[in-house]
Design an enzyme around this catalytic site. Sequence first.
Site, short mmCIF file in Angstrom:
data_model
loop_
_atom_site.label_atom_id
_atom_site.label_comp_id
_atom_site.label_asym_id
_atom_site.label_seq_id
_atom_site.Cartn_x
_atom_site.Cartn_y
_atom_site.Cartn_z
N HIS A 152 -27.16 4.80 7.63
CA HIS A 152 -26.60 5.85 7.13
C HIS A 152 -27.57 5.39 5.88
O HIS A 152 -28.74 4.69 6.23
CB HIS A 152 -25.44 5.24 6.33
N GLY A 157 -20.98 3.04 -13.78
CA GLY A 157 -20.97 2.41 -14.95
C GLY A 157 -19.03 1.55 -15.06
O GLY A 157 -18.62 0.40 -15.51
N VAL A 162 -18.44 -0.86 -5.35
CA VAL A 162 -18.02 0.30 -4.85
C VAL A 162 -17.69 0.55 -3.16
O VAL A 162 -18.06 0.63 -2.49
CB VAL A 162 -19.02 1.90 -5.21
N TYR A 199 -23.56 -2.73 -5.35
CA TYR A 199 -24.89 -2.66 -6.24
C TYR A 199 -25.54 -3.27 -7.22
O TYR A 199 -24.82 -3.50 -8.28
CB TYR A 199 -25.50 -1.08 -5.87
N ASP A 226 -42.54 17.44 -23.93
CA ASP A 226 -41.48 16.32 -24.31
C ASP A 226 -41.26 16.62 -22.14
O ASP A 226 -40.58 17.52 -22.12
CB ASP A 226 -40.97 16.65 -24.53
N TYR A 264 -19.16 -1.62 -1.21
CA TYR A 264 -20.68 -1.99 -1.41
C TYR A 264 -20.82 -2.82 -2.67
O TYR A 264 -19.89 -2.18 -3.62
CB TYR A 264 -21.45 -0.89 -0.70
N PHE A 297 -21.67 10.13 -3.73
CA PHE A 297 -22.25 9.83 -5.01
C PHE A 297 -21.85 8.93 -5.88
O PHE A 297 -20.92 9.26 -6.78
CB PHE A 297 -22.03 11.85 -5.71
N ASP A 298 -21.84 7.84 -5.79
CA ASP A 298 -21.69 6.41 -6.65
C ASP A 298 -21.65 7.01 -7.80
O ASP A 298 -20.87 5.56 -8.33
CB ASP A 298 -21.66 5.35 -6.49
CU CU Z 1 -26.31 0.25 3.59
#
Ligand code: CU
Length: 645
Positions: A441, A314, A388, A393, A590, A391, A306-307
């Site tokens: 994955h 951040g 991460v 992103y 809202d 990887y 869960f990055d």
């Molecule tokens: Cu991938």
Amino acid sequence: MTVAQEPTTSPATASVSHPLEPLTPEEIKAAVSIVKTEKALTDSFRFATVTLKEPEKQTVLSFRLGDPIARAVFMILLDNATATTYEAVVSLNERRLVAWDAIPGVQPPIMLDEFVACEAAVKACPEFQRAIAKRGITNPDLVMVDPWSAGHYGIADEVGVRLSRALCWVKANPTDNGYAHPIEGVIPVVDLNKMEVIRVEDYGVVPLPPEDGNYIPEYVKNYRQDLKPLEIVQPDGPSYAVDGHEISWQKWKVRVGFTPREGLVLYDVTYTDNGEDRPIFYRASLAEMTVPYGDPQPNHYRKNAFDVGEYGIGSLANSLKLGCDCLGVIHYFDAFITDSRGEVAQIENAVCLHEEDFGILWKHMDWRTEQTEVRRSRRLVISFIATVGNYEYGFYWYFYQDGTIQYEVKLTGMVSTGAVMPGEVPKYGTLVAPQLNAPIHQHIFNVRLDMNIDGANNSVYEVDIVPEDDEHNPYGNAFYAQSTLLPTEKAAQRLIDPMKGRYWKVVNPAKTNAMGYPTAYKLMPGENTLPLARPSASVINRATYMTQHLWVTPYSADENYPAGDYPNQHPGGAGLPQWTAADRSVEDTDIVVWYTFAHSHSPRAEDWPVMPVATIGFMLKPLNFFDENPANDVPPSVSKHSCCG
Ligand code: CU
């Protein structure tokens, strides 16, 4: 990341012009100092998160320049000595701690300096050294230890222990790409509070894959020779203006923020229409992402990073480089976070702002008069890139002249690798080099959109393009766009349906355009799939948000993360499934829209040794929001280098 210089000014709330300006280094330093002093914190405390406590939405929306600004800081702390997590709130105006709560049974995200300490602890462990020696690895200095999150598998001696189930690779030399040489079958499990290895799982020797896989210049000897320069020139400067963290560009206004958990956050996005700033959304961010792997082998079945919630995407942001990451006239925003000891850490050039030419915006040739009108499209790009572990992103928001907003994730870097026996062809992955398996994955993202279409009260409709029934369809040709209100949280849990051209529209039921339609933006899915883990899998329970593409909730200030506030080692059920069980009304109120999108990655040989960018995302397009094409007033291009200039 570098530790910032000592600040030279001391007032804790100095020089902040807007309630959503990110914390300044001075503010971070003051807040950390207040907590350390008031709670007499020892060295066993780590600061997992130090971020702006955002003021209430109403306070922000009614803010006028010069109004007093209340500044507060939200923190998550971890006491390694007692394995206790605390949440703290500091008022900078009052210069005191205003909240301090122990949060039982949770694990804060894995911190960047825990990466370093975890690797050192594993390498120093005699049991680990014996395990790698069995595999012919004699120099632990060349071993890479990636501190993967451990998830939750109901194993008794793991409950309540702050865990990493680390995965290991080995380099052939200090500059070698270690991901070419996975140490399959050896899994050191580390207690991150004690920073000691509690066990080394050993599932038997698999030989190291024999080939190197390198991509840095010292290894790539034959660059192609036929590339000529392509320069982006903006002789009169960019068309955007930046004031603090507020950006204006043509008719758009956007405020940027940055949190250690989510990275880039956009606030209060408006488009000026006939002189009026019309709101579209109040806040947007990547609220969670999960990367479940499909290989059931011991090294891989617990890989579900869960990055956002487990690592703080951040805090892993890159410092971007002009001419490489971004091209043109760039404005960079630095990000200020902390290391785990509460020292201010500056990520220089964390967020990139620039303009891009984007082909044609619109065109028509009147064939009778032979008059051609064509306009070039330009988009404003606001982005950041995070690393991460293996990887990368890149997260990109694009704003277009016709009112369109696009979100795009660029996936690149290194595929996660494992080793297989010589001659073995893996079922749950692809050989990207001899004996080197890249397991299959998924990358599943969830973006939280606090919508504000022409004001706070909005509703969501699902729109399918459907054929007319036979009774009303004498020629068989009829079809139409069928809108269905999604009135409650459960009714609004929806999946894509590309065969029906399905999209969702967020409308303001109280506002209409010139034709009488409610003003709206439509959320247009891009590539998407569903999670492929079985419903019984741990990750489905922990990231239930993945099982629906659309969720809608009524706005609540404490509902921010779709897998809950503390997904690291959480048993599951938190976040969206928990909140939406109440099935609250989401009609004419809202609302927050949560969109999930999944990229299923069956690796290719071409993804090795470094993966060319793959993209995934979605669009928000105005839908009867305007009375006509809002880009009708874009002037013809003026370029020294074009025929129409
Ligand atoms: Cu991938």
